[in-house]
Every structure is written in C-alpha cells, then in structure tokens.
Write a protein that holds these residues in place. Sequence first.
Motif, PDB file in Angstrom:
ATOM      1  N   SER A 296       0.851  -1.183   0.000  1.00  0.00           N
ATOM      2  CA  SER A 296       0.000   0.000   0.000  1.00  0.00           C
ATOM      3  C   SER A 296       0.888   1.234   0.000  1.00  0.00           C
ATOM      4  CB  SER A 296      -0.938   0.024   1.209  1.00  0.00           C
ATOM      5  OG  SER A 296      -0.207   0.143   2.418  1.00  0.00           O
ATOM      6  N   THR A 297       0.285   2.376  -0.201  1.00  0.00           N
ATOM      7  CA  THR A 297       1.000   3.653  -0.243  1.00  0.00           C
ATOM      8  C   THR A 297       0.202   4.679   0.546  1.00  0.00           C
ATOM      9  OG1 THR A 297      -0.121   4.550  -2.179  1.00  0.00           O
ATOM     10  CG2 THR A 297       1.747   3.067  -2.595  1.00  0.00           C
ATOM     11  N   ASN A 298       0.686   5.907   0.574  1.00  0.00           N
ATOM     12  CA  ASN A 298      -0.066   6.977   1.229  1.00  0.00           C
ATOM     13  C   ASN A 298      -1.431   7.202   0.588  1.00  0.00           C
ATOM     14  OD1 ASN A 298       1.680   7.626   3.302  1.00  0.00           O
ATOM     15  ND2 ASN A 298       2.734   9.243   2.164  1.00  0.00           N
ATOM     16  N   ALA A 299      -1.598   6.722  -0.635  1.00  0.00           N
ATOM     17  CA  ALA A 299      -2.915   6.832  -1.275  1.00  0.00           C
ATOM     18  C   ALA A 299      -3.987   6.147  -0.442  1.00  0.00           C
ATOM     19  CB  ALA A 299      -2.868   6.225  -2.677  1.00  0.00           C
ATOM     20  N   SER A 300      -3.599   5.141   0.348  1.00  0.00           N
ATOM     21  CA  SER A 300      -4.573   4.422   1.168  1.00  0.00           C
ATOM     22  C   SER A 300      -5.256   5.341   2.162  1.00  0.00           C
ATOM     23  CB  SER A 300      -3.887   3.270   1.902  1.00  0.00           C
ATOM     24  OG  SER A 300      -2.927   3.756   2.831  1.00  0.00           O
ATOM     25  N   GLN A 301      -4.531   6.354   2.639  1.00  0.00           N
ATOM     26  CA  GLN A 301      -5.113   7.322   3.572  1.00  0.00           C
ATOM     27  C   GLN A 301      -5.705   8.529   2.854  1.00  0.00           C
ATOM     28  OE1 GLN A 301      -5.574   6.739   6.671  1.00  0.00           O
ATOM     29  NE2 GLN A 301      -4.331   4.901   6.836  1.00  0.00           N
ATOM     30  N   ILE A 302      -5.034   8.969   1.804  1.00  0.00           N
ATOM     31  CA  ILE A 302      -5.472  10.196   1.139  1.00  0.00           C
ATOM     32  C   ILE A 302      -6.810  10.000   0.437  1.00  0.00           C
ATOM     33  CG2 ILE A 302      -4.887  11.875  -0.655  1.00  0.00           C
ATOM     34  CD1 ILE A 302      -1.908  11.314  -0.004  1.00  0.00           C
ATOM     35  N   HIS A 303      -7.012   8.848  -0.207  1.00  0.00           N
ATOM     36  CA  HIS A 303      -8.220   8.695  -1.031  1.00  0.00           C
ATOM     37  C   HIS A 303      -9.495   8.594  -0.201  1.00  0.00           C
ATOM     38  CE1 HIS A 303      -8.301   4.389  -0.102  1.00  0.00           C
ATOM     39  NE2 HIS A 303      -9.384   4.257  -0.830  1.00  0.00           N
ATOM     40  N   ILE A 304      -9.363   8.328   1.117  1.00  0.00           N
ATOM     41  CA  ILE A 304     -10.557   8.278   1.970  1.00  0.00           C
ATOM     42  C   ILE A 304     -10.601   9.452   2.953  1.00  0.00           C
ATOM     43  CG2 ILE A 304     -10.915   5.784   1.785  1.00  0.00           C
ATOM     44  CD1 ILE A 304      -9.433   5.472   4.456  1.00  0.00           C
ATOM     45  N   ALA A 305      -9.731  10.422   2.767  1.00  0.00           N
ATOM     46  CA  ALA A 305      -9.710  11.585   3.650  1.00  0.00           C
ATOM     47  C   ALA A 305     -10.822  12.566   3.269  1.00  0.00           C
ATOM     48  CB  ALA A 305      -8.357  12.292   3.570  1.00  0.00           C
ATOM     49  N   GLN A 306     -11.199  13.382   4.254  1.00  0.00           N
ATOM     50  CA  GLN A 306     -12.202  14.417   4.047  1.00  0.00           C
ATOM     51  C   GLN A 306     -13.450  13.821   3.396  1.00  0.00           C
ATOM     52  OE1 GLN A 306     -10.748  16.190   6.028  1.00  0.00           O
ATOM     53  NE2 GLN A 306      -9.855  18.006   5.088  1.00  0.00           N
ATOM     54  N   ARG A 307     -13.836  14.335   2.257  1.00  0.00           N
ATOM     55  CA  ARG A 307     -15.019  13.831   1.555  1.00  0.00           C
ATOM     56  C   ARG A 307     -14.650  12.779   0.517  1.00  0.00           C
ATOM     57  NH1 ARG A 307     -12.828  18.178   0.544  1.00  0.00           N
ATOM     58  NH2 ARG A 307     -12.218  18.849  -1.545  1.00  0.00           N
ATOM     59  N   GLY A 308     -13.394  12.370   0.496  1.00  0.00           N
ATOM     60  CA  GLY A 308     -12.885  11.465  -0.522  1.00  0.00           C
ATOM     61  C   GLY A 308     -12.111  12.250  -1.553  1.00  0.00           C
ATOM     62  N   ILE A 309     -10.846  11.886  -1.769  1.00  0.00           N
ATOM     63  CA  ILE A 309      -9.975  12.636  -2.668  1.00  0.00           C
ATOM     64  C   ILE A 309      -9.505  11.705  -3.786  1.00  0.00           C
ATOM     65  CG2 ILE A 309      -7.832  13.962  -2.871  1.00  0.00           C
ATOM     66  CD1 ILE A 309      -8.080  14.580   0.135  1.00  0.00           C
ATOM     67  N   PRO A 310      -9.927  11.931  -5.040  1.00  0.00           N
ATOM     68  CA  PRO A 310      -9.430  11.095  -6.137  1.00  0.00           C
ATOM     69  C   PRO A 310      -7.900  11.130  -6.169  1.00  0.00           C
ATOM     70  CG  PRO A 310     -11.249  12.466  -6.886  1.00  0.00           C
ATOM     71  CD  PRO A 310     -10.884  12.953  -5.516  1.00  0.00           C
ATOM     72  N   THR A 311      -7.296   9.949  -6.202  1.00  0.00           N
ATOM     73  CA  THR A 311      -5.840   9.848  -6.038  1.00  0.00           C
ATOM     74  C   THR A 311      -5.284   8.821  -7.004  1.00  0.00           C
ATOM     75  OG1 THR A 311      -6.113  10.317  -3.672  1.00  0.00           O
ATOM     76  CG2 THR A 311      -3.996   9.406  -4.366  1.00  0.00           C
ATOM     77  N   ILE A 312      -4.123   9.125  -7.575  1.00  0.00           N
ATOM     78  CA  ILE A 312      -3.374   8.132  -8.342  1.00  0.00           C
ATOM     79  C   ILE A 312      -1.975   7.999  -7.744  1.00  0.00           C
ATOM     80  CG2 ILE A 312      -4.605   8.455 -10.522  1.00  0.00           C
ATOM     81  CD1 ILE A 312      -2.122  10.112 -11.464  1.00  0.00           C
ATOM     82  N   VAL A 313      -1.314   6.894  -8.084  1.00  0.00           N
ATOM     83  CA  VAL A 313       0.053   6.645  -7.638  1.00  0.00           C
ATOM     84  C   VAL A 313       0.955   6.535  -8.861  1.00  0.00           C
ATOM     85  CG1 VAL A 313       1.599   5.098  -6.398  1.00  0.00           C
ATOM     86  CG2 VAL A 313      -0.745   5.431  -5.585  1.00  0.00           C
ATOM     87  N   ILE A 314       1.953   7.416  -8.936  1.00  0.00           N
ATOM     88  CA  ILE A 314       2.987   7.315  -9.967  1.00  0.00           C
ATOM     89  C   ILE A 314       4.181   6.647  -9.308  1.00  0.00           C
ATOM     90  CG2 ILE A 314       4.504   8.568 -11.541  1.00  0.00           C
ATOM     91  CD1 ILE A 314       2.408  10.753 -11.737  1.00  0.00           C
ATOM     92  N   GLY A 315       4.403   5.381  -9.624  1.00  0.00           N
ATOM     93  CA  GLY A 315       5.412   4.585  -8.947  1.00  0.00           C
ATOM     94  C   GLY A 315       6.701   4.465  -9.738  1.00  0.00           C
ATOM     95  N   ILE A 316       7.824   4.676  -9.066  1.00  0.00           N
ATOM     96  CA  ILE A 316       9.142   4.502  -9.677  1.00  0.00           C
ATOM     97  C   ILE A 316       9.685   3.146  -9.229  1.00  0.00           C
ATOM     98  CG2 ILE A 316      11.494   5.412  -9.823  1.00  0.00           C
ATOM     99  CD1 ILE A 316      10.198   8.172  -9.009  1.00  0.00           C
ATOM    100  N   PRO A 317       9.896   2.201 -10.158  1.00  0.00           N
ATOM    101  CA  PRO A 317      10.331   0.862  -9.760  1.00  0.00           C
ATOM    102  C   PRO A 317      11.677   0.859  -9.042  1.00  0.00           C
ATOM    103  CG  PRO A 317       9.470   0.846 -12.007  1.00  0.00           C
ATOM    104  CD  PRO A 317       9.607   2.286 -11.604  1.00  0.00           C
ATOM    105  N   VAL A 318      11.741   0.105  -7.952  1.00  0.00           N
ATOM    106  CA  VAL A 318      12.952  -0.032  -7.144  1.00  0.00           C
ATOM    107  C   VAL A 318      13.223  -1.521  -6.915  1.00  0.00           C
ATOM    108  CG1 VAL A 318      14.100   0.523  -4.964  1.00  0.00           C
ATOM    109  CG2 VAL A 318      12.435   2.134  -5.936  1.00  0.00           C
ATOM    110  N   ARG A 319      14.321  -2.012  -7.463  1.00  0.00           N
ATOM    111  CA  ARG A 319      14.704  -3.388  -7.154  1.00  0.00           C
ATOM    112  C   ARG A 319      15.206  -3.482  -5.716  1.00  0.00           C
ATOM    113  NH1 ARG A 319      18.182  -5.103 -12.570  1.00  0.00           N
ATOM    114  NH2 ARG A 319      16.396  -5.373 -13.972  1.00  0.00           N
ATOM    115  N   TYR A 320      14.813  -4.552  -5.034  1.00  0.00           N
ATOM    116  CA  TYR A 320      15.268  -4.870  -3.671  1.00  0.00           C
ATOM    117  C   TYR A 320      14.826  -3.827  -2.653  1.00  0.00           C
ATOM    118  CZ  TYR A 320      18.077  -7.080  -7.223  1.00  0.00           C
ATOM    119  OH  TYR A 320      18.465  -7.714  -8.385  1.00  0.00           O
ATOM    120  N   ALA A 321      13.616  -3.307  -2.846  1.00  0.00           N
ATOM    121  CA  ALA A 321      13.063  -2.353  -1.882  1.00  0.00           C
ATOM    122  C   ALA A 321      13.000  -2.996  -0.504  1.00  0.00           C
ATOM    123  CB  ALA A 321      11.662  -1.913  -2.320  1.00  0.00           C
TER     124      ALA A 321
END
Length: 355
Positions: A296-321
Amino acid sequence: MSNISRIKRICDANGISGFEDEVLTAIREEAPNLGTFTEDSMRNLYLAFANNKGGRPVIQLDAHTDEVGFMVKCIRDDGMLEFIPIGGWVNSNIPAHRVRVRNMDGHYVQGLVGSKPPHYMSEAERNAAPEITSMIIDIGSFSYAESVNTYKIGVAAPVVPEATCSYNEQSGLLWGKAFDCRLGCTSILDTLEALQKEELSVDLIAGFASQEEVGCRGAIITSRTIDADLAICFEGVPADDTFLPAYQRQTAVGKGPMLRHIDSKTIINPRFQRFALDVAKQCNIPVQEAVRSGGSTNASQIHIAQRGIPTIVIGIPVRYAHTHWGISSLSDVENAVKLGVAIIKALDAETIAGF
C-alpha cells in the motif's frame, strides 16, 4: 536530465520513520525558490507552490520522507546493541550489513549487524529462519559503559542502513538506499521546477509525509491539512522484474513509471486513472499498469480523507526495496516527472469534477 546531486543528497540523508529531520533539511535547501515551506508536529513538510493564486482546485503532491531501518532496544553488558525493525523487513536480509547508529550528540556511529557464525550453530539453528532477536549491532564496543559513555549510544537510537547513492552513466542506473520514497521526494521538486513558467488552472501543495513505513501515519495528517481536490502520490515501488516471468511483470526497472489500479488498501479512482493513462499515451510517456494484491501507499489514507480525494500513484520501480540497497533507473524517475507535469498541465476544475 534529473538533478543527480539532488537525488544523491536526499537519498543519502538519514531518516527512519519518526526521525526524518535530515531529509526535511535537504528538501528545504534543494528548493529555496519553489514556494513557502511549513511543518507540523509530526514533521510533515508542506510546500505551497509559489505560483498558486487561490480560488482554484488544489492538487496534493505526495511523497514520504522516511525509510525503513531499526531502533536500539537495549544495550548488553558486552556493549552489543539489541534492536527492533522499523518498517517491513525480511529477516534474512538484515545480517552482515553495515548500519549507522545515531548517538546522543546527533552523530552517526558505524555499526555492523552481527549474528552467530555457522560454526557455533546447532543443526536446528542452521535450518531455521533467522530471528531478529538472535542478531546484534556491533559498533566496536566491548562494554555497556563504552557504548554509553564513549560512543554515546542510548536506548531508542535510530539506526539507518549504510549505503551511499551513486549513478552509473553507462547503464543509467541509480544505486543506493531509501529510493522508497526519496525518489518520490525528488520527483516532486523536479515537477514543481518544470512547472514554474507554466500557466496552470490549479494550485499545488506538496506534502512530504512522515512515517509512511509504519502505517502511512503522516499522510493522515497531510491529507486533512491540505484538504485537496485531487492527489498525486509519487512513490518508490518494489520492482518485480527479477523474480516473475515476463508475462507477469508490471513494475520492471527501465520500463517507465508504474500506475497501479489496486493494492491491499486502495482501489484507484478509475476515472482519474484513465485520465492519467490517456495523458501518458498522448505525450508518448512510457508507463506500466499494475494490479497488486499486496502493499500500500499513502494513497490508502489520502483517497478516503475528508469527503474522498481522487488519487493516483505514480510509482518509480525499485529493485530490492526494503533492503539496504536498491537499484532504479534514472529514466523512470524522469518519466515520472514528465507524467506528473503533463497531468497537472491538463487539469482544470471541470475535468476534476468529472472524477
């Protein structure tokens, strides 16, 4: 090309969850002219873009400042440090790596994660998965008094993986620690820089959130504080190209930023997601689409905040995170920024209302 020195500085900064001070200082000093900075009691850092006019839809640009690491639990009589993990780790990845332990003066002391040599293990121990309780951090001390009085280590000292960011021009790859999510932090700054001379129809506020790795805690506060109409999360996401067959790979290094549709805690707003994918296609920006059952990402909290905030995730791939070292492609960072810029330029009040 992205600012390599900025990437190195922000990624190299020490900052496990709750102890992100160095990271915030680096971000502030890397963006003196982009807008106005403020902080809250959780050490969330906010940057209101200098070109904001007010009275327009507000876009939250999100990235988190913390990295996975450890914390000193107690100091043994022989000077060794027992510790707990901060964030998600696979235990077998922890031993035999160097770390930095912050002492009571704020300086970082070199340490090594030690474990019992195989020569002294029973057969049951050799065959068992390693436990953190069987590991110690060795700072070169031989007594409790030396660890406390000479090295000035205390209980609850934050411990950071030891790694220094480097860039290989031939391969175009970055090597270093904390790419999750410091590459997101640098991407926000690069995005704002690229938009300085653009006429926008929206206002931008960046929220550099603390404590994502321990439950997206900072984003709970940033989403309430910014109260945005829309959000874009820049995130360093675990690459899947070293262990999955080609047909299953959705987050490969060097193939462009990843736009996830779903993970364990977020179903991405499909209308905003479609808009982002269409913008990428129109602008010839390579992207990868992903369906994730875990993480999960911070989008998990942001998209259900307030009245609901449309959110996308732009992910940069990281090997061995979530290990001491990661590998990412500079081209993925640059394309993440290009995508963020293109999306923001295309947004207006009517479009946002349609999400």
